[in-house]
Design a protein around this motif. Structure first.
Motif, PDB file in Angstrom:
ATOM      1  N   ASN A 188       0.812  -1.344   0.130  1.00 46.70           N
ATOM      2  CA  ASN A 188      -0.054   0.068   0.074  1.00 46.70           C
ATOM      3  C   ASN A 188       0.922   1.172   0.004  1.00 46.70           C
ATOM      4  O   ASN A 188       0.392   2.108  -0.475  1.00 46.70           O
ATOM      5  CB  ASN A 188      -1.102  -0.194   1.056  1.00 46.70           C
ATOM      6  N   ASP A 189       2.098   1.170   0.435  1.00 44.72           N
ATOM      7  CA  ASP A 189       3.095   2.295   0.614  1.00 44.72           C
ATOM      8  C   ASP A 189       3.336   2.844  -0.778  1.00 44.72           C
ATOM      9  O   ASP A 189       3.491   3.953  -1.152  1.00 44.72           O
ATOM     10  CB  ASP A 189       4.018   2.216   1.560  1.00 44.72           C
ATOM     11  N   PHE A 190       3.611   1.745  -1.776  1.00 45.92           N
ATOM     12  CA  PHE A 190       3.857   2.098  -2.914  1.00 45.92           C
ATOM     13  C   PHE A 190       2.702   2.893  -3.894  1.00 45.92           C
ATOM     14  O   PHE A 190       3.094   3.687  -4.521  1.00 45.92           O
ATOM     15  CB  PHE A 190       4.376   0.864  -4.144  1.00 45.92           C
ATOM     16  N   TYR A 191       1.544   2.350  -3.773  1.00 47.79           N
ATOM     17  CA  TYR A 191       0.539   2.914  -4.159  1.00 47.79           C
ATOM     18  C   TYR A 191       0.361   4.525  -3.782  1.00 47.79           C
ATOM     19  O   TYR A 191       0.128   5.272  -4.411  1.00 47.79           O
ATOM     20  CB  TYR A 191      -0.957   2.370  -3.909  1.00 47.79           C
ATOM     21  N   LYS A 192       0.445   4.919  -2.426  1.00 53.60           N
ATOM     22  CA  LYS A 192       0.581   6.101  -1.780  1.00 53.60           C
ATOM     23  C   LYS A 192       1.562   6.799  -2.282  1.00 53.60           C
ATOM     24  O   LYS A 192       1.214   8.071  -2.769  1.00 53.60           O
ATOM     25  CB  LYS A 192       0.761   5.924  -0.336  1.00 53.60           C
ATOM     26  N   HIS A 193       2.917   6.213  -2.486  1.00 53.54           N
ATOM     27  CA  HIS A 193       3.996   7.140  -3.248  1.00 53.54           C
ATOM     28  C   HIS A 193       3.384   7.644  -4.659  1.00 53.54           C
ATOM     29  O   HIS A 193       3.925   8.475  -5.134  1.00 53.54           O
ATOM     30  CB  HIS A 193       5.104   6.223  -3.112  1.00 53.54           C
ATOM     31  N   TYR A 194       2.925   6.333  -5.474  1.00 55.16           N
ATOM     32  CA  TYR A 194       2.593   6.626  -6.921  1.00 55.16           C
ATOM     33  C   TYR A 194       1.509   7.744  -6.874  1.00 55.16           C
ATOM     34  O   TYR A 194       1.803   8.520  -7.737  1.00 55.16           O
ATOM     35  CB  TYR A 194       2.041   5.283  -7.350  1.00 55.16           C
ATOM     36  N   LYS A 195       0.565   7.916  -6.006  1.00 51.60           N
ATOM     37  CA  LYS A 195      -0.583   8.871  -6.000  1.00 51.60           C
ATOM     38  C   LYS A 195       0.054  10.279  -5.564  1.00 51.60           C
ATOM     39  O   LYS A 195      -0.186  11.163  -6.292  1.00 51.60           O
ATOM     40  CB  LYS A 195      -1.420   8.387  -5.166  1.00 51.60           C
ATOM     41  N   GLU A 196       1.044  10.196  -4.787  1.00 47.27           N
ATOM     42  CA  GLU A 196       1.544  11.522  -4.408  1.00 47.27           C
ATOM     43  C   GLU A 196       2.706  12.130  -5.714  1.00 47.27           C
ATOM     44  O   GLU A 196       2.649  13.446  -5.622  1.00 47.27           O
ATOM     45  CB  GLU A 196       2.311  11.592  -3.045  1.00 47.27           C
ATOM     46  N   ASN A 197       3.212  11.228  -6.239  1.00 45.86           N
ATOM     47  CA  ASN A 197       4.307  11.517  -7.282  1.00 45.86           C
ATOM     48  C   ASN A 197       3.993  11.634  -8.783  1.00 45.86           C
ATOM     49  O   ASN A 197       5.103  12.090  -9.507  1.00 45.86           O
ATOM     50  CB  ASN A 197       5.622  11.063  -6.865  1.00 45.86           C
ATOM     51  N   LYS A 231      -6.963   1.893  -7.410  1.00 50.81           N
ATOM     52  CA  LYS A 231      -5.845   1.164  -6.555  1.00 50.81           C
ATOM     53  C   LYS A 231      -6.056  -0.327  -7.111  1.00 50.81           C
ATOM     54  O   LYS A 231      -4.983  -1.147  -7.436  1.00 50.81           O
ATOM     55  CB  LYS A 231      -6.308   1.092  -4.824  1.00 50.81           C
ATOM     56  N   PRO A 232      -7.274  -0.949  -7.504  1.00 53.49           N
ATOM     57  CA  PRO A 232      -7.568  -2.332  -7.952  1.00 53.49           C
ATOM     58  C   PRO A 232      -6.753  -2.500  -9.182  1.00 53.49           C
ATOM     59  O   PRO A 232      -6.057  -3.654  -9.428  1.00 53.49           O
ATOM     60  CB  PRO A 232      -9.017  -2.529  -8.058  1.00 53.49           C
ATOM     61  N   LEU A 233      -6.926  -1.479 -10.129  1.00 54.27           N
ATOM     62  CA  LEU A 233      -5.958  -1.489 -11.317  1.00 54.27           C
ATOM     63  C   LEU A 233      -4.445  -1.579 -11.155  1.00 54.27           C
ATOM     64  O   LEU A 233      -4.012  -2.453 -11.932  1.00 54.27           O
ATOM     65  CB  LEU A 233      -6.433  -0.511 -12.334  1.00 54.27           C
ATOM     66  N   TYR A 234      -4.039  -0.824 -10.185  1.00 56.03           N
ATOM     67  CA  TYR A 234      -2.624  -0.767  -9.888  1.00 56.03           C
ATOM     68  C   TYR A 234      -2.269  -1.973  -9.371  1.00 56.03           C
ATOM     69  O   TYR A 234      -1.240  -2.600  -9.770  1.00 56.03           O
ATOM     70  CB  TYR A 234      -2.603   0.408  -8.936  1.00 56.03           C
ATOM     71  N   ASN A 235      -3.046  -2.503  -8.395  1.00 64.92           N
ATOM     72  CA  ASN A 235      -2.740  -3.833  -7.890  1.00 64.92           C
ATOM     73  C   ASN A 235      -2.646  -4.962  -8.810  1.00 64.92           C
ATOM     74  O   ASN A 235      -1.740  -5.759  -8.793  1.00 64.92           O
ATOM     75  CB  ASN A 235      -3.565  -4.167  -6.770  1.00 64.92           C
ATOM     76  N   SER A 236      -3.608  -5.027  -9.632  1.00 64.81           N
ATOM     77  CA  SER A 236      -3.522  -6.034 -10.655  1.00 64.81           C
ATOM     78  C   SER A 236      -2.425  -6.003 -11.873  1.00 64.81           C
ATOM     79  O   SER A 236      -1.651  -6.874 -12.103  1.00 64.81           O
ATOM     80  CB  SER A 236      -4.821  -6.059 -11.410  1.00 64.81           C
ATOM     81  N   PHE A 237      -2.097  -4.608 -11.942  1.00 62.20           N
ATOM     82  CA  PHE A 237      -0.825  -4.322 -12.881  1.00 62.20           C
ATOM     83  C   PHE A 237       0.541  -4.955 -12.240  1.00 62.20           C
ATOM     84  O   PHE A 237       1.058  -5.570 -12.922  1.00 62.20           O
ATOM     85  CB  PHE A 237      -0.878  -3.051 -13.135  1.00 62.20           C
TER      86      PHE A 237
END
Length: 173
Positions: free
Chosen positions: A15-24, A32-38
């Protein structure tokens, strides 16, 4: 049987990777589900490429990941049991149940100094295979503190390739 806490517990989670992705990100943010499946599909493709083709994956500034084969040693230089030996839990439990037929599983667990049976890797001519993170080209600070711990699914993929009688992929040391 109750498992203890893991030896390797990181404080960075998926989840920290997704949070970093969203911020940057400067692009449109995906769900998030699409990100996780990717991420899952990407890691699956990398895993299969490493295991099924013997590929060495170079990750920028982090090092290289590959499968390494090593000869199975039963004893180290000092005559002590080698750390490379893995316990064959199925054979060990079968042995314990045959040796102590009147005891329950909990009573067998409570016994001290039980003999264990180790894998001998007859199917691979006495070799074992491990995930190897080559940190030689790694430029990270404190690289000795980092550990690569593969998922069980990834480890089972190696076993599937190695146990195949028509095996075409061989790893080096």
């Amino acid at each position: 049987m109750i498992r203890g806490a893991g030896k390797i517990n990181g404080n960075v989670k998926k989840n920290d990777f997704y949070k970093h992705y969203k911020e940057n990100t400067k692009e449109e943010i995906i769900s998030k589900p699409l990100y996780n499946s990717f991420i899952k599909e990407l890691l699956t493709v990398f895993s299969k490429a490493i295991v099924e083709t013997g590929l060495e994956l170079k990750i920028n500034k982090v090092g290289k990941l590959r499968i390494r084969s090593k000869k199975l040693n039963f004893f180290d230089k000092n005559g002590k049991r080698s750390k490379s030996l893995k316990v064959d839990w199925k054979a060990t439990w079968d042995f314990w149940k045959a040796k102590h037929p009147n005891l329950s599983k909990e009573e067998i667990i409570d016994l001290k100094n039980k003999q264990v049976i180790y894998h001998q890797n007859d199917h691979s001519s006495g070799e074992f295979y491990e995930h190897y993170w080559d940190k030689l080209t790694n430029v990270l600070k404190y690289k000795s503190f980092y550990v690569f711990k593969p998922s069980r699914q990834y480890s089972r993929l190696i076993a599937k390739v190695v146990k195949d009688p028509n095996r075409k992929v061989f790893y080096y040391g």
